[in-house]
Scaffold this active site. Structure first.
Site, short mmCIF file in Angstrom:
data_model
loop_
_atom_site.label_atom_id
_atom_site.label_comp_id
_atom_site.label_asym_id
_atom_site.label_seq_id
_atom_site.Cartn_x
_atom_site.Cartn_y
_atom_site.Cartn_z
N LYS A 115 0.86 -1.19 0.00
CA LYS A 115 0.00 0.00 0.00
C LYS A 115 0.89 1.23 0.00
O LYS A 115 2.05 1.17 0.43
CB LYS A 115 -0.88 0.03 1.25
CG LYS A 115 -2.12 0.89 1.09
CD LYS A 115 -3.26 0.14 0.43
CE LYS A 115 -4.49 1.00 0.26
NZ LYS A 115 -5.63 0.18 -0.20
P1 NAD Z 1 -13.11 7.60 -2.88
O1 NAD Z 1 -12.11 8.65 -2.63
O2 NAD Z 1 -13.59 7.37 -4.28
O3 NAD Z 1 -14.42 7.89 -1.97
C1 NAD Z 1 -14.32 8.05 -0.59
C2 NAD Z 1 -15.69 8.42 -0.05
O4 NAD Z 1 -15.61 8.50 1.38
C3 NAD Z 1 -16.21 9.77 -0.55
O5 NAD Z 1 -17.60 9.71 -0.80
C4 NAD Z 1 -15.96 10.68 0.67
O6 NAD Z 1 -16.84 11.79 0.75
C5 NAD Z 1 -16.20 9.72 1.81
N1 NAD Z 1 -15.60 10.18 3.05
C6 NAD Z 1 -14.34 10.65 3.24
N2 NAD Z 1 -14.17 11.02 4.52
C7 NAD Z 1 -15.35 10.76 5.14
C8 NAD Z 1 -15.80 10.93 6.47
N3 NAD Z 1 -15.01 11.44 7.42
N4 NAD Z 1 -17.07 10.55 6.77
C9 NAD Z 1 -17.88 10.04 5.83
N5 NAD Z 1 -17.50 9.87 4.55
C10 NAD Z 1 -16.25 10.22 4.23
O7 NAD Z 1 -12.52 6.25 -2.24
P2 NAD Z 1 -12.87 4.75 -2.64
O8 NAD Z 1 -11.89 4.29 -3.66
O9 NAD Z 1 -14.32 4.63 -2.88
O10 NAD Z 1 -12.46 4.00 -1.27
C11 NAD Z 1 -13.36 3.92 -0.17
C12 NAD Z 1 -12.92 2.79 0.75
O11 NAD Z 1 -12.90 1.56 0.01
C13 NAD Z 1 -11.52 2.94 1.33
O12 NAD Z 1 -11.50 2.33 2.61
C14 NAD Z 1 -10.65 2.12 0.37
O13 NAD Z 1 -9.45 1.69 0.98
C15 NAD Z 1 -11.60 0.97 0.12
N6 NAD Z 1 -11.32 0.23 -1.11
C16 NAD Z 1 -11.27 0.83 -2.33
C17 NAD Z 1 -11.03 0.07 -3.47
C18 NAD Z 1 -11.05 0.67 -4.85
O14 NAD Z 1 -11.00 -0.10 -5.83
N7 NAD Z 1 -11.15 1.97 -5.01
C19 NAD Z 1 -10.80 -1.30 -3.37
C20 NAD Z 1 -10.87 -1.90 -2.10
C21 NAD Z 1 -11.14 -1.13 -0.98
#
Ligand code: NAD
Length: 424
Positions: A115
């Site tokens: 990561k």
């Molecule tokens: P992203 O940046 O596209 O979206 C993040 C979302 O979280 C946004 O809607 C934002 O407004 C919200 N957010 C941020 N801070 C917040 C808070 N304090 N309270 C409430 N909402 C809040 O990110 P993503 O890629 O969708 O990732 C989200 C989660 O999924 C993370 O934990 C990431 O590690 C995990 N994840 C992502 C992927 C991927 O393919 N993108 C894969 C596996 C896991």
């Protein structure tokens, strides 16, 4: 249990790394003779901290702190996203790298766990500042990454464009084009069809399976989602397409409730323009009201440590599917278990992203690209098989789905570790 931790991780502020260590403690009694190797999971293989200096548009110089961590490479090259967020720390990135090791093992793709991230609020940077920072960071971690070494992907606040800049910087430094150095790239650069919504599709598939095991159907189910980004946004669409109602949503700008279900297409159009849910029609609610909102399935899809003893007991959902990494603390996990709430843990629930990343990497190597139907079909089969295997282990040992998933993942990693042996 107290831990001998890597000295550079602050023992008073372990956060997500503390959650991960606790999860390893909980699985250790089930590892039998492999316990001899379990310490290897409690420390990252290598960690790099880099300074990322860039010239801002106003002519001044700004410095950002960046990280890339290889947690475990026993089963293959490192794999894991890049996060841009003001709260990123080495400890957080280390935890996220460890969960990637478990996740790649759980879905049995030939990767280890890695990561990376930069401690920055990207919303405060212009597009050209963002590009300079991404390129400098990529150059600084150049010795860690590569198609056979470690393959980054998008995470919070990073996307296809960031991956394109990372790929270009790596290739320019190497002197030739090799698209397999990152996944989650644009299709025009060797990205995979189906990658954009793969994580959410995986969340949807395991939710469908878990809810089916409860003899319930998704059609008409009430869904609450925290985070409407890459994971939560596409998940909302897939649940709505299956006839479910998205009734409660929360992001960094606030929380909204609509008992009749939001118009998800209109919601996602709003979020893509406004970058937040604020301003979309619906009853404005507090964060506490979001967690206690009447719903059947809860999808945390934002950040770590969101479900804690402060809100766990007010949760109404009977099924939680963890789209985010590490959204539930171990103490909250215990409360939910006592409430008979089924929690499908992150390391299987959001593994759809890394699974299609694996498909992307394979396609890049063979320079032969599959159809979207093929990708979605293979993803569905792989996720269903992995989830069924975990349910069998949970039954066999009479443990939670989280412990069962960790049993499957840790066993695969530690068997590889044992077979390879120690050098020298
Ligand atoms: P992203 O940046 O596209 O979206 C993040 C979302 O979280 C946004 O809607 C934002 O407004 C919200 N957010 C941020 N801070 C917040 C808070 N304090 N309270 C409430 N909402 C809040 O990110 P993503 O890629 O969708 O990732 C989200 C989660 O999924 C993370 O934990 C990431 O590690 C995990 N994840 C992502 C992927 C991927 O393919 N993108 C894969 C596996 C896991």
């Amino acid at each position: 249990m107290s831990h001998e931790i890597a000295s550079y991780l602050d023992p008073k502020n372990l956060g997500a790394w503390g959650t991960y260590l606790e999860q390893i403690d909980r699985v250790t009694p089930y590892l039998g003779p492999l316990t001899r190797w379990v310490e290897t999971l409690k420390r990252p293989k290598r960690s790099l901290i880099v300074d990322v200096p860039i010239e801002l548009d106003n002519g001044t110089i700004a410095h950002f702190e960046g990280y890339r961590v290889h947690h475990n490479l026993s089963r293959g090259p490192g794999k894991g996203g890049i996060r841009f967020h003001p709260d990123v720390t080495l400890s957080e990135v280390t935890a996220l790298s460890a969960w990637m090791s478990i996740k790649t093992a759980v879905v049995n793709v030939p990767f280890g766990g890695a990561k990376g991230g930069i401690r920055v609020d990207p919303k405060k940077l212009s597009q050209s500042e963002l590009e300079r920072m991404t390129r400098r960071f990529t150059s600084e971690i150049n010795m860690m990454i590569g198609p056979q070494k470690d393959i980054p992907a998008p995470d919070v606040n990073t996307n296809e464009q960031i991956m394109a800049w990372m790929m270009d910087t790596y290739c320019v430094n190497q002197g030739y084009t090799t698209s397999g150095v990152v996944t989650g790239k644009p299709i025009s650069l060797g990205g995979s069809l189906g990658r954009r919504d793969a994580t959410s599709r995986g969340v949807f598939v395991v939710a469908r399976e878990a809810y089916g095991q409860m003899n319930r159907e998704l059609s008409g189910a009430r869904i609450a989602i925290q985070g409407l980004g890459n994971v939560g946004g596409h998940a909302a669409r897939l649940f709505a397409q299956a006839g479910a109602k998205v009734v409660a949503i929360q992001d960094h700008s606030g929380a909204l409730y609509n008992p009749n279900g939001f118009d998800v297409d209109a919601l996602l159009d709003h979020v893509s323009l406004a970058r937040e849910i604020n301003g979309f029609p619906g009853e404005s609610i507090t964060s506490q009201q979001f967690w206690s909102s009447p719903c059947d399935i809860l999808i945390p899809a934002a950040l770590e440590s969101q479900i804690t003893p402060a809100n766990a007991s007010s949760i109404q959902a009977k099924l939680i599917v963890e789209g985010a990494n590490g959204p539930t603390t171990p103490e909250a996990d215990d409360i939910l278990r006592d409430m008979n709430v089924t929690v499908v843990p992150d390391v299987i629930a959001n593994a759809g992203g890394v699974t299609v990343s694996y498909f992307e990497w394979v396609q890049d190597f063979s320079s032969f690209f599959w159809t979207e139907e093929e990708i979605n079909h293979r993803l569905d089969i792989l996720m269903v098989d992995a989830f069924k295997g975990i349910c069998d282990v949970a039954k066999k040992h009479d443990v939670s789905l989280r412990t069962a998933t960790f049993i499957v993942g840790c066993e695969r990693i530690l068997k590889a570790r044992q077979m390879r042996g120690l050098y020298p």
